[in-house]
Design a protein around this motif. Structure first.
Motif, PDB file in Angstrom:
ATOM      1  N   LEU A  94     -27.508  47.071 -51.864  1.00 40.98           N
ATOM      2  CA  LEU A  94     -28.058  46.586 -53.132  1.00 40.98           C
ATOM      3  C   LEU A  94     -29.234  47.448 -53.564  1.00 40.98           C
ATOM      4  N   ALA A  95     -30.077  47.862 -52.614  1.00 41.53           N
ATOM      5  CA  ALA A  95     -31.220  48.707 -52.932  1.00 41.53           C
ATOM      6  C   ALA A  95     -30.767  50.087 -53.401  1.00 41.53           C
ATOM      7  N   ALA A  96     -29.591  50.518 -52.942  1.00 47.31           N
ATOM      8  CA  ALA A  96     -29.059  51.830 -53.321  1.00 47.31           C
ATOM      9  C   ALA A  96     -28.373  51.789 -54.680  1.00 47.31           C
ATOM     10  N   GLY A  97     -28.336  50.628 -55.324  1.00 50.64           N
ATOM     11  CA  GLY A  97     -27.764  50.544 -56.663  1.00 50.64           C
ATOM     12  C   GLY A  97     -26.413  49.871 -56.741  1.00 50.64           C
ATOM     13  N   LYS A  98     -25.845  49.485 -55.633  1.00 50.77           N
ATOM     14  CA  LYS A  98     -24.559  48.780 -55.669  1.00 50.77           C
ATOM     15  C   LYS A  98     -24.802  47.335 -56.080  1.00 50.77           C
ATOM     16  N   THR A  99     -23.763  46.688 -56.549  1.00 51.50           N
ATOM     17  CA  THR A  99     -23.841  45.268 -56.895  1.00 51.50           C
ATOM     18  C   THR A  99     -23.035  44.475 -55.864  1.00 51.50           C
ATOM     19  N   ALA A 100     -23.264  43.192 -55.849  1.00 53.90           N
ATOM     20  CA  ALA A 100     -22.527  42.337 -54.914  1.00 53.90           C
ATOM     21  C   ALA A 100     -21.032  42.409 -55.218  1.00 53.90           C
TER      22      ALA A 100
END
Length: 106
Positions: A94-100
């Motif tokens: 999530l911190a790297a820009g991915k979403t759940a």
């Protein structure tokens, strides 16, 4: 009951006696509970019932493990059900820009 001269006993003997007393107390409580249970079972049996019939089943139900909802993008063996604390790989993704929804198992 035996009368002990505690002053005449060695430290080892006193510690053994202390351990024996603690064990005797614990087993006494267990015996009392077993005796009470036997009396209740006998009373229920006299009335034509068993304890599980009166109080429900004695088996404890266990929850089935939750199905995995999210999977690590590079290591598919790492999964998370979405319950409880988020695993570190999920937080890092999530911190790297991915979403759940990017990590969701389809």
């Amino acid at each position: 009951m035996a009368d002990y001269d505690l002053e005449a006993l060695s430290l080892g003997e006193l510690k053994k006696m202390q351990k024996d007393v603690a064990k005797a107390i614990a087993t006494f409580e267990d015996r009392q509970k077993a005796e009470a249970r036997a009396k209740v079972e006998a009373f229920a049996r006299d009335l034509g019932y068993s304890l599980p019939e009166l109080f429900g089943t004695e088996t404890k139900s266990t929850r089935a493990p939750a199905a995995a909802k999210y999977r690590h993008p590079e290591n598919p063996s790492l999964t998370w059900s979405g319950r409880g604390r988020k695993p570190q790989w999920f937080v890092e993704a999530l911190a790297a820009g991915k979403t759940a929804s990017d990590l969701a198992i389809s």
